[in-house]
Structures are given as structure tokens and as C-alpha cells.
Design a protein around this motif. Structure first.
Motif, PDB file in Angstrom:
ATOM      1  N   SER A 118       0.854  -1.183   0.000  1.00 15.64           N
ATOM      2  CA  SER A 118       0.000   0.000   0.000  1.00 15.64           C
ATOM      3  C   SER A 118       0.892   1.237   0.000  1.00 15.64           C
ATOM      4  CB  SER A 118      -0.898   0.003   1.240  1.00 15.64           C
ATOM      5  OG  SER A 118      -1.690   1.179   1.286  1.00 15.64           O
ATOM      6  N   LEU A 119       0.551   2.199  -0.871  1.00 18.59           N
ATOM      7  CA  LEU A 119       1.281   3.455  -0.971  1.00 18.59           C
ATOM      8  C   LEU A 119       0.312   4.609  -0.748  1.00 18.59           C
ATOM      9  CD1 LEU A 119       3.356   2.804  -4.234  1.00 18.59           C
ATOM     10  CD2 LEU A 119       3.993   2.255  -1.873  1.00 18.59           C
ATOM     11  N   ASN A 120       0.712   5.575   0.059  1.00 14.14           N
ATOM     12  CA  ASN A 120      -0.099   6.773   0.298  1.00 14.14           C
ATOM     13  C   ASN A 120       0.710   7.991  -0.107  1.00 14.14           C
ATOM     14  OD1 ASN A 120      -2.679   5.944   2.026  1.00 14.14           O
ATOM     15  ND2 ASN A 120      -0.962   4.640   2.617  1.00 14.14           N
ATOM     16  N   TYR A 121       0.092   8.867  -0.922  1.00 17.22           N
ATOM     17  CA  TYR A 121       0.791  10.001  -1.507  1.00 17.22           C
ATOM     18  C   TYR A 121       0.313  11.328  -0.923  1.00 17.22           C
ATOM     19  CZ  TYR A 121       2.877   6.928  -4.982  1.00 17.22           C
ATOM     20  OH  TYR A 121       3.607   5.945  -5.600  1.00 17.22           O
ATOM     21  N   GLU A 122       1.149  12.347  -1.088  1.00 18.82           N
ATOM     22  CA  GLU A 122       0.845  13.676  -0.570  1.00 18.82           C
ATOM     23  C   GLU A 122      -0.434  14.233  -1.181  1.00 18.82           C
ATOM     24  OE1 GLU A 122       3.090  18.004  -0.030  1.00 18.82           O
ATOM     25  OE2 GLU A 122       4.097  16.311  -1.001  1.00 18.82           O
ATOM     26  N   SER A 123      -0.761  13.809  -2.396  1.00 19.89           N
ATOM     27  CA  SER A 123      -1.981  14.276  -3.054  1.00 19.89           C
ATOM     28  C   SER A 123      -3.246  13.771  -2.373  1.00 19.89           C
ATOM     29  CB  SER A 123      -1.981  13.810  -4.511  1.00 19.89           C
ATOM     30  OG  SER A 123      -1.957  12.390  -4.582  1.00 19.89           O
ATOM     31  N   GLY A 124      -3.087  12.800  -1.461  1.00 21.07           N
ATOM     32  CA  GLY A 124      -4.237  12.232  -0.769  1.00 21.07           C
ATOM     33  C   GLY A 124      -4.710  10.924  -1.340  1.00 21.07           C
ATOM     34  N   VAL A 125      -4.180  10.519  -2.493  1.00 25.63           N
ATOM     35  CA  VAL A 125      -4.600   9.263  -3.092  1.00 25.63           C
ATOM     36  C   VAL A 125      -3.792   8.103  -2.510  1.00 25.63           C
ATOM     37  CG1 VAL A 125      -5.340  10.365  -5.226  1.00 25.63           C
ATOM     38  CG2 VAL A 125      -3.003   9.493  -5.039  1.00 25.63           C
ATOM     39  N   ALA A 126      -4.368   6.918  -2.616  1.00 25.74           N
ATOM     40  CA  ALA A 126      -3.715   5.708  -2.123  1.00 25.74           C
ATOM     41  C   ALA A 126      -3.748   4.646  -3.200  1.00 25.74           C
ATOM     42  CB  ALA A 126      -4.426   5.204  -0.866  1.00 25.74           C
ATOM     43  N   ALA A 127      -2.739   3.792  -3.202  1.00 27.94           N
ATOM     44  CA  ALA A 127      -2.658   2.688  -4.157  1.00 27.94           C
ATOM     45  C   ALA A 127      -2.387   1.406  -3.399  1.00 27.94           C
ATOM     46  CB  ALA A 127      -1.554   2.944  -5.181  1.00 27.94           C
ATOM     47  N   GLU A 128      -3.150   0.362  -3.727  1.00 26.62           N
ATOM     48  CA  GLU A 128      -2.988  -0.931  -3.069  1.00 26.62           C
ATOM     49  C   GLU A 128      -2.762  -2.020  -4.105  1.00 26.62           C
ATOM     50  OE1 GLU A 128      -6.397  -1.683  -0.692  1.00 26.62           O
ATOM     51  OE2 GLU A 128      -6.065   0.032   0.645  1.00 26.62           O
ATOM     52  N   LEU A 129      -1.940  -2.974  -3.740  1.00 25.43           N
ATOM     53  CA  LEU A 129      -1.636  -4.109  -4.620  1.00 25.43           C
ATOM     54  C   LEU A 129      -1.815  -5.416  -3.881  1.00 25.43           C
ATOM     55  CD1 LEU A 129      -0.338  -5.407  -7.244  1.00 25.43           C
ATOM     56  CD2 LEU A 129       1.841  -5.247  -6.013  1.00 25.43           C
ATOM     57  N   SER A 130      -2.455  -6.363  -4.552  1.00 25.91           N
ATOM     58  CA  SER A 130      -2.458  -7.755  -4.126  1.00 25.91           C
ATOM     59  C   SER A 130      -1.887  -8.559  -5.282  1.00 25.91           C
ATOM     60  CB  SER A 130      -3.876  -8.235  -3.798  1.00 25.91           C
ATOM     61  OG  SER A 130      -3.891  -9.640  -3.593  1.00 25.91           O
ATOM     62  N   ALA A 131      -0.721  -9.173  -5.077  1.00 22.39           N
ATOM     63  CA  ALA A 131      -0.071  -9.964  -6.118  1.00 22.39           C
ATOM     64  C   ALA A 131       0.123 -11.382  -5.607  1.00 22.39           C
ATOM     65  CB  ALA A 131       1.275  -9.356  -6.506  1.00 22.39           C
ATOM     66  N   SER A 132      -0.090 -12.361  -6.480  1.00 22.81           N
ATOM     67  CA  SER A 132       0.014 -13.740  -6.018  1.00 22.81           C
ATOM     68  C   SER A 132       0.322 -14.695  -7.160  1.00 22.81           C
ATOM     69  CB  SER A 132      -1.290 -14.176  -5.334  1.00 22.81           C
ATOM     70  OG  SER A 132      -1.182 -15.500  -4.837  1.00 22.81           O
ATOM     71  N   PHE A 133       1.160 -15.676  -6.848  1.00 20.02           N
ATOM     72  CA  PHE A 133       1.425 -16.794  -7.758  1.00 20.02           C
ATOM     73  C   PHE A 133       0.589 -18.022  -7.377  1.00 20.02           C
ATOM     74  CE2 PHE A 133       6.053 -15.552  -9.034  1.00 20.02           C
ATOM     75  CZ  PHE A 133       5.560 -14.792 -10.078  1.00 20.02           C
ATOM     76  N   GLU A 134      -0.267 -17.910  -6.338  1.00 19.64           N
ATOM     77  CA  GLU A 134      -0.981 -19.097  -5.864  1.00 19.64           C
ATOM     78  C   GLU A 134      -2.496 -18.920  -5.821  1.00 19.64           C
ATOM     79  OE1 GLU A 134       0.746 -19.874  -2.049  1.00 19.64           O
ATOM     80  OE2 GLU A 134       0.669 -17.772  -1.444  1.00 19.64           O
ATOM     81  N   ARG A 135      -2.999 -17.710  -5.921  1.00 22.03           N
ATOM     82  CA  ARG A 135      -4.447 -17.491  -5.946  1.00 22.03           C
ATOM     83  C   ARG A 135      -4.985 -17.666  -7.364  1.00 22.03           C
ATOM     84  NH1 ARG A 135      -4.453 -12.101  -2.015  1.00 22.03           N
ATOM     85  NH2 ARG A 135      -3.921 -13.228  -0.081  1.00 22.03           N
ATOM     86  N   PRO A 136      -6.288 -17.929  -7.507  1.00 24.78           N
ATOM     87  CA  PRO A 136      -6.877 -18.096  -8.848  1.00 24.78           C
ATOM     88  C   PRO A 136      -6.644 -16.862  -9.717  1.00 24.78           C
ATOM     89  CG  PRO A 136      -8.411 -18.827  -7.164  1.00 24.78           C
ATOM     90  CD  PRO A 136      -7.274 -18.171  -6.437  1.00 24.78           C
ATOM     91  N   TYR A 137      -6.535 -17.088 -11.011  1.00 25.98           N
ATOM     92  CA  TYR A 137      -6.194 -16.012 -11.946  1.00 25.98           C
ATOM     93  C   TYR A 137      -7.166 -14.837 -11.844  1.00 25.98           C
ATOM     94  CZ  TYR A 137      -5.360 -13.345 -16.183  1.00 25.98           C
ATOM     95  OH  TYR A 137      -5.109 -12.316 -17.057  1.00 25.98           O
ATOM     96  N   ARG A 138      -6.590 -13.650 -11.732  1.00 24.90           N
ATOM     97  CA  ARG A 138      -7.366 -12.420 -11.814  1.00 24.90           C
ATOM     98  C   ARG A 138      -6.398 -11.250 -11.962  1.00 24.90           C
ATOM     99  NH1 ARG A 138     -11.976 -10.368  -7.509  1.00 24.90           N
ATOM    100  NH2 ARG A 138     -13.245  -9.250  -9.023  1.00 24.90           N
ATOM    101  N   THR A 139      -6.628 -10.417 -12.960  1.00 23.38           N
ATOM    102  CA  THR A 139      -5.863  -9.177 -13.084  1.00 23.38           C
ATOM    103  C   THR A 139      -6.848  -8.052 -13.343  1.00 23.38           C
ATOM    104  OG1 THR A 139      -5.485  -9.407 -15.480  1.00 23.38           O
ATOM    105  CG2 THR A 139      -3.853 -10.391 -14.021  1.00 23.38           C
TER     106      THR A 139
END
Length: 344
Positions: free
Chosen positions: A221-242
Motif C-alpha cells: 500500500s502506498l499513500n501520496y501527498e496528493s491524498g490518493v492511495a494505491a494498493e496491490l495484491s499480487a500472487s502466484f498461488e491465488r486463482p487467476y485475476r488481473t
């Protein structure tokens, strides 16, 4: 159009998808030679795809006057070294990601490539598709209000990988975040609110319970000075989804299955899912495109037209991205270490 003569250094499996599959659909570029440390692999590809020359050594590709540019598909830990070798030999470079393994290699590349006229392009193929610029324009126009958050899922199962695979080796860029996190960060670099390389706050976690202690599932998770946030879930073992989900004040922008176009010509659609009652749904669809066709066309045009301003900006973004990715991965390692120390 003059034809760009391409030499291939390395025979990693990605060569088929990134070069040979799209090549018949891209004019003005042809493979004139190939080399690999295990010569038999280069010979097999040469026979299969009609490559006229198999070089004895990797260095011979760089020494050949018949080669204008090289595509580097060696082990990740060799990318930075061979980028520099190629540029010093007067060749343009398309290198598989990552262009570098860490900040130290980035510093060396930045210093040695400064002032060079050669095109050096990291193979982040998503960046050559118009869905990214369309997202940027939607956010800049603020038709649906300000951007608040972006949530990205990159779940791509990797079953039965041999331990010899680089994805199972922490020293060669193994683990899901090293392999896929760059695509998340590259998209962030294109969007208003995420431009700064230094978020105010970052958190990351993984159990590091994959082969050889690699991260097989990773959250950040990244939080920026602009107030926006970005989150990532990455996995080699969960069912396919992008997918990307961008939350704006009055709507969600959703890009489902955005990774699929790396295996062929697929349609990418941005869905506009409005939350206010009575407002209709909308979508922006693009004609089927193949990421790797777009990438080869961009590389060809950058070299043959001599207008490398755009490619220099992409190189700057690549080095910035590697540095940030290293910091995020280190944060997850430190978090796991602290948890283990508290449990003792």
C-alpha cells in the motif's frame, strides 16, 4: 521504411511471446542473428523461425556490423551488465524487465547512459497500449470527481515451477513482487496523483513462504501527498485475476483482465461504474491489440526515426520504478523480521 536488424541475446522462454509471435505482424524489423550460452537452444530457435545466423558467443552479437539493435533475454541479474555492454558497442537495446536488480545498478546505468544517443527500452509492454492514456485523461478531466484510490490485483498462478526457474530464486529476481510489481508501479507512474517516486507512507507484507523463501503472495500500500492511495495484491498461488479498480468521487473505473493482451490480440475495456442513482454506466473499449506488437513497433520507431525523447523518459521511469520496488520489497522483509522477533 528502413528495416531494423535485431540480434537476440539469450533464449529465455519469453523470446517466443515478445519477439517471434508478434514479429510477422510488425513491419520494418527482422531478426538477423541469435546467441545463447547453451548453443543448442539458439540453434533450435534459428531452425524454427528461419534466423539466418547463430553466433558462437554472446559478445559476437554486439561485435556484428549487421546488427543495429539487440533484444536481451538473459537471466535478470545480467540485464544491467549487458545493457551497458550493448550501448558501449553502439547498439540500441530492448531489454526484458527488470532493467536492473537494485538501486546500485540503477545508479550505474544512469551514470553510464547519460548523454548516450542509443535507445534503451525496458520491456514493460503494457505501457504501449492506449488504455493507460485514456485512464489518465479521465482522471485529469475530473468528470467523475477526483481520484481517491486505486486497487490492483495481479493473481497469476505459477504451478509446478522447477526450482531452476528464476522465479524461485531470490537472488535472480524471484518471487511474485519482483516479477509483477513493476506493472503496478508503471501504471501508477502514468496517473495524476501518483507521479512522485516517494510516497509519504508505504507498507508491504508477505509470508515469504514460496520456494527458497520467495514471496508467493504479496500485499503493498502506498499513500501520496496528493491524498490518493494505491494498493496491490499480487500472487502466484491465488486463482487467476488481473484488474485495476480506480475509485473516484462519483464513479469507479474498472479495467478487468488487463494482462491478457500479452499473449495475443485481446480487447481491453475501461468500465465506468457510476455510483450516483440515475446515472448510466459507460465504457471505453479498444480494438483488440497485442502488447508485444505495440512494443516492437514503438522500439522500431524510436530507433529508425531517431526521436528518442520519449524513450529517454521511459528509461528514467524504469530506473525510478526499480528503486521504489526495492524499497517496497525491503519493507515487507523488515515487517516479517519484526513479527518473528516479537514471537520469540
Amino acid at each position: 521504411m528502413r528495416t531494423l536488424a535485431l540480434g537476440i541475446i539469450g533464449c529465455a522462454s519469453i523470446v517466443r511471446r515478445a519477439v517471434f509471435q508478434p514479429m510477422p505482424f510488425v513491419e520494418g524489423i527482422r531478426v538477423v542473428g541469435i546467441a545463447n550460452r547453451t548453443r543448442s537452444r539458439a540453434e533450435a530457435l534459428a531452425v524454427e523461425f528461419g534466423i539466418p545466423r547463430v553466433f558462437e558467443q554472446l559478445e559476437d552479437v554486439l561485435a556484428s556490423p549487421d546488427v543495429d539493435a539487440v533484444y536481451i533475454a538473459l537471466s535478470n541479474d545480467l540485464h544491467a551488465e549487458w545493457v551497458l555492454r550493448a550501448v558501449e558497442a553502439g547498439k540500441h537495446v530492448l531489454v526484458e524487465k527488470p532493467i536492473a536488480m537494485n538501486a546500485a545498478e540503477c545508479a550505474k546505468l544512469a551514470e553510464r547512459l547519460a548523454g548516450q544517443s542509443a535507445v534503451v527500452l525496458e520491456g514493460l509492454m503494457l505501457q504501449h497500449h492506449p488504455w493507460q492514456s485514456a485512464l489518465r485523461e479521465l482522471i485529469q478531466g475530473q468528470r467523475y470527481g477526483k481520484l481517491l484510490q486505486m486497487r490492483t490485483e495481479m493473481h497469476i498462478p505459477m504451478r509446478d515451477l522447477p526450482l531452476t526457474s528464476y522465479r524461485c530464486d531470490p537472488g535472480r529476481g524471484g518471487g511474485v513482487f519482483a516479477d509483477l510489481g513493476c506493472y503496478w508501479l508503471q501504471t501508477l507512474q502514468q496517473l495524476p496523483g501518483f507521479e512522485a517516486a516517494k510516497p509519504m507512507k508505504l507498507t508491504a507484507e508477505s509470508a515469504f513462504d514460496g520456494p527458497r523463501g520467495c514471496d508467493w503472495t504479496f500485499g503493498a500500500s502506498l499513500n501520496y501527498e496528493s491524498g490518493v492511495a494505491a494498493e496491490l495484491s499480487a500472487s502466484f498461488e491465488r486463482p487467476y485475476r488481473t484488474r485495476h479498480v480506480l475509485r473516484l468521487e462519483h464513479a469507479d473505473l474498472v479495467v478487468n483482465d488487463f494482462f491478457r493482451a500479452n499473449v495475443g490480440r485481446y480487447k481491453i475495456t475501461i468500465k465506468i461504474e457510476e455510483r450516483e442513482p440515475g446515472r448510466p454506466l459507460g465504457r471505453i473499449s479498444f480494438d483488440p491489440q497485442h502488447y508485444y506488437e505495440n512494443q516492437l513497433e514503438y522500439f522500431r520507431d524510436s530507433v529508425l526515426t531517431g526521436t528518442s525523447i520519449g524513450s529517454r523518459e521511459l528509461l528514467r521511469e524504469s530506473l525510478e520504478r526499480v528503486r521504489l520496488q526495492e524499497r517496497i520489497h525491503a519493507a515487507a522483509v523488515n515487517r516479517k523480521r519484526h513479527v518473528e522477533e516479537r514471537m520469540k
